[in-house]
Design a protein around this motif. Structure first.
Motif, PDB file in Angstrom:
ATOM      1  N   UNK A   1      20.541  10.560  10.093  1.00  0.00           N
ATOM      2  CA  UNK A   1      20.845   9.489   9.145  1.00  0.00           C
ATOM      3  C   UNK A   1      19.576   8.735   8.747  1.00  0.00           C
ATOM      4  N   UNK A   2      18.686   8.514   9.705  1.00  0.00           N
ATOM      5  CA  UNK A   2      17.416   7.868   9.402  1.00  0.00           C
ATOM      6  C   UNK A   2      16.564   8.704   8.462  1.00  0.00           C
ATOM      7  N   UNK A   3      16.579  10.013   8.666  1.00  0.00           N
ATOM      8  CA  UNK A   3      15.828  10.920   7.787  1.00  0.00           C
ATOM      9  C   UNK A   3      16.379  10.896   6.365  1.00  0.00           C
ATOM     10  N   UNK A   4      17.683  10.892   6.249  1.00  0.00           N
ATOM     11  CA  UNK A   4      18.305  10.856   4.920  1.00  0.00           C
ATOM     12  C   UNK A   4      17.975   9.541   4.224  1.00  0.00           C
TER      13      UNK A   4
ATOM     14  N   UNK B   1       0.832  -1.198   0.000  1.00  0.00           N
ATOM     15  CA  UNK B   1       0.000   0.000   0.000  1.00  0.00           C
ATOM     16  C   UNK B   1       0.871   1.254   0.000  1.00  0.00           C
ATOM     17  N   UNK B   2       0.606   2.151  -0.937  1.00  0.00           N
ATOM     18  CA  UNK B   2       1.352   3.416  -0.995  1.00  0.00           C
ATOM     19  C   UNK B   2       1.143   4.224   0.280  1.00  0.00           C
ATOM     20  N   UNK B   3      -0.068   4.189   0.832  1.00  0.00           N
ATOM     21  CA  UNK B   3      -0.335   4.925   2.074  1.00  0.00           C
ATOM     22  C   UNK B   3       0.490   4.380   3.229  1.00  0.00           C
ATOM     23  N   UNK B   4       0.567   3.063   3.336  1.00  0.00           N
ATOM     24  CA  UNK B   4       1.333   2.475   4.450  1.00  0.00           C
ATOM     25  C   UNK B   4       2.830   2.714   4.296  1.00  0.00           C
ATOM     26  N   UNK B   5       3.328   2.544   3.079  1.00  0.00           N
ATOM     27  CA  UNK B   5       4.755   2.786   2.840  1.00  0.00           C
ATOM     28  C   UNK B   5       5.070   4.257   3.089  1.00  0.00           C
ATOM     29  N   UNK B   6       4.233   5.136   2.541  1.00  0.00           N
ATOM     30  CA  UNK B   6       4.448   6.568   2.729  1.00  0.00           C
ATOM     31  C   UNK B   6       4.398   6.976   4.186  1.00  0.00           C
ATOM     32  N   UNK B   7       3.419   6.455   4.917  1.00  0.00           N
ATOM     33  CA  UNK B   7       3.316   6.777   6.342  1.00  0.00           C
ATOM     34  C   UNK B   7       4.534   6.292   7.114  1.00  0.00           C
ATOM     35  N   UNK B   8       5.034   5.109   6.769  1.00  0.00           N
ATOM     36  CA  UNK B   8       6.232   4.587   7.439  1.00  0.00           C
ATOM     37  C   UNK B   8       7.442   5.472   7.151  1.00  0.00           C
ATOM     38  N   UNK B   9       7.567   5.922   5.902  1.00  0.00           N
ATOM     39  CA  UNK B   9       8.681   6.813   5.562  1.00  0.00           C
ATOM     40  C   UNK B   9       8.538   8.159   6.278  1.00  0.00           C
ATOM     41  N   UNK B  10       7.316   8.669   6.361  1.00  0.00           N
ATOM     42  CA  UNK B  10       7.094   9.917   7.097  1.00  0.00           C
ATOM     43  C   UNK B  10       7.458   9.762   8.565  1.00  0.00           C
TER      44      UNK B  10
ATOM     45  N   UNK C   1       9.728   7.852   9.744  1.00  0.00           N
ATOM     46  CA  UNK C   1      11.194   7.888   9.802  1.00  0.00           C
ATOM     47  C   UNK C   1      11.712   9.322   9.673  1.00  0.00           C
ATOM     48  N   UNK C   2      11.093  10.093   8.797  1.00  0.00           N
ATOM     49  CA  UNK C   2      11.550  11.469   8.585  1.00  0.00           C
ATOM     50  C   UNK C   2      11.202  12.382   9.755  1.00  0.00           C
ATOM     51  N   UNK C   3      10.134  12.061  10.475  1.00  0.00           N
ATOM     52  CA  UNK C   3       9.696  12.910  11.577  1.00  0.00           C
ATOM     53  C   UNK C   3      10.212  12.421  12.926  1.00  0.00           C
ATOM     54  N   UNK C   4      10.984  11.337  12.933  1.00  0.00           N
ATOM     55  CA  UNK C   4      11.448  10.748  14.188  1.00  0.00           C
ATOM     56  C   UNK C   4      12.245  11.756  14.997  1.00  0.00           C
ATOM     57  N   UNK C   5      11.934  11.789  16.260  1.00  0.00           N
ATOM     58  CA  UNK C   5      12.645  12.676  17.179  1.00  0.00           C
ATOM     59  C   UNK C   5      13.870  11.949  17.707  1.00  0.00           C
ATOM     60  N   UNK C   6      15.043  12.463  17.394  1.00  0.00           N
ATOM     61  CA  UNK C   6      16.270  11.820  17.861  1.00  0.00           C
ATOM     62  C   UNK C   6      16.758  12.407  19.164  1.00  0.00           C
ATOM     63  N   UNK C   7      16.339  13.623  19.450  1.00  0.00           N
ATOM     64  CA  UNK C   7      16.763  14.266  20.687  1.00  0.00           C
ATOM     65  C   UNK C   7      18.231  14.624  20.663  1.00  0.00           C
TER      66      UNK C   7
ATOM     67  N   UNK D   1       1.545  15.540   2.993  1.00  0.00           N
ATOM     68  CA  UNK D   1       2.159  14.880   4.138  1.00  0.00           C
ATOM     69  C   UNK D   1       3.653  15.185   4.207  1.00  0.00           C
ATOM     70  N   UNK D   2       4.302  15.191   3.053  1.00  0.00           N
ATOM     71  CA  UNK D   2       5.742  15.440   3.023  1.00  0.00           C
ATOM     72  C   UNK D   2       6.027  16.882   3.431  1.00  0.00           C
ATOM     73  N   UNK D   3       5.235  17.837   2.934  1.00  0.00           N
ATOM     74  CA  UNK D   3       5.429  19.249   3.313  1.00  0.00           C
ATOM     75  C   UNK D   3       5.190  19.442   4.810  1.00  0.00           C
TER      76      UNK D   3
END
Length: 83
Positions: free
Chosen positions: A43-46, A18-27, A29-35, A73-75
Motif C-alpha cells: 500500500x505504501x508503494x502504491x 527539492x526534486x532530489x529530496x522529494x524523489x529520494x523520499x518517494x523512492x 517508500x517504494x523500496x521499503x521492505x515490509x517483510x 533511480x525509478x528503474x
C-alpha cells in the motif's frame, strides 16, 4: 490512495521543495521492505507511485517531472523490488 486533500496540499507545496529530496523520499517508500508480503508495504508503494504520477502531471512541478523522467533511480528501485 492518499487522501485527496493531503495530496492537493502537498502538490501546492512541492514546487518549493527539492526534486532530489522529494524523489529520494518517494523512492524510499517504494523500496521499503515490509517483510512477509505485508499489506502496508504494498500500500505504501502504491501511494508513492500515485504521488509520483501526480507530481509528473502537475504543471508547477516541472523540476520533479524532469527528475522522474531521468528514471534511473525509478528503474533501479523497480528492479530491486522485483528481485
Amino acid at each position: 490512495m492518499p487522501p485527496e486533500d493531503q495530496l492537493a496540499s502537498f502538490l501546492k507545496t512541492a514546487p518549493t521543495l527539492s526534486a532530489d529530496r522529494v524523489g529520494d523520499a518517494l523512492l524510499d517508500c517504494m523500496a521499503a521492505e515490509g517483510g512477509g508480503g505485508s499489506s502496508s508495504s504494498w500500500q505504501g508503494r502504491v501511494k508513492a507511485l500515485i504521488v509520483l504520477c501526480r507530481l509528473m502531471n502537475t504543471p508547477s512541478c516541472e523540476e520533479h517531472a524532469v527528475w522522474a523522467d531521468n528514471g534511473e533511480q525509478v528503474r533501479t528501485c523497480h528492479a530491486h523490488s522485483r528481485s
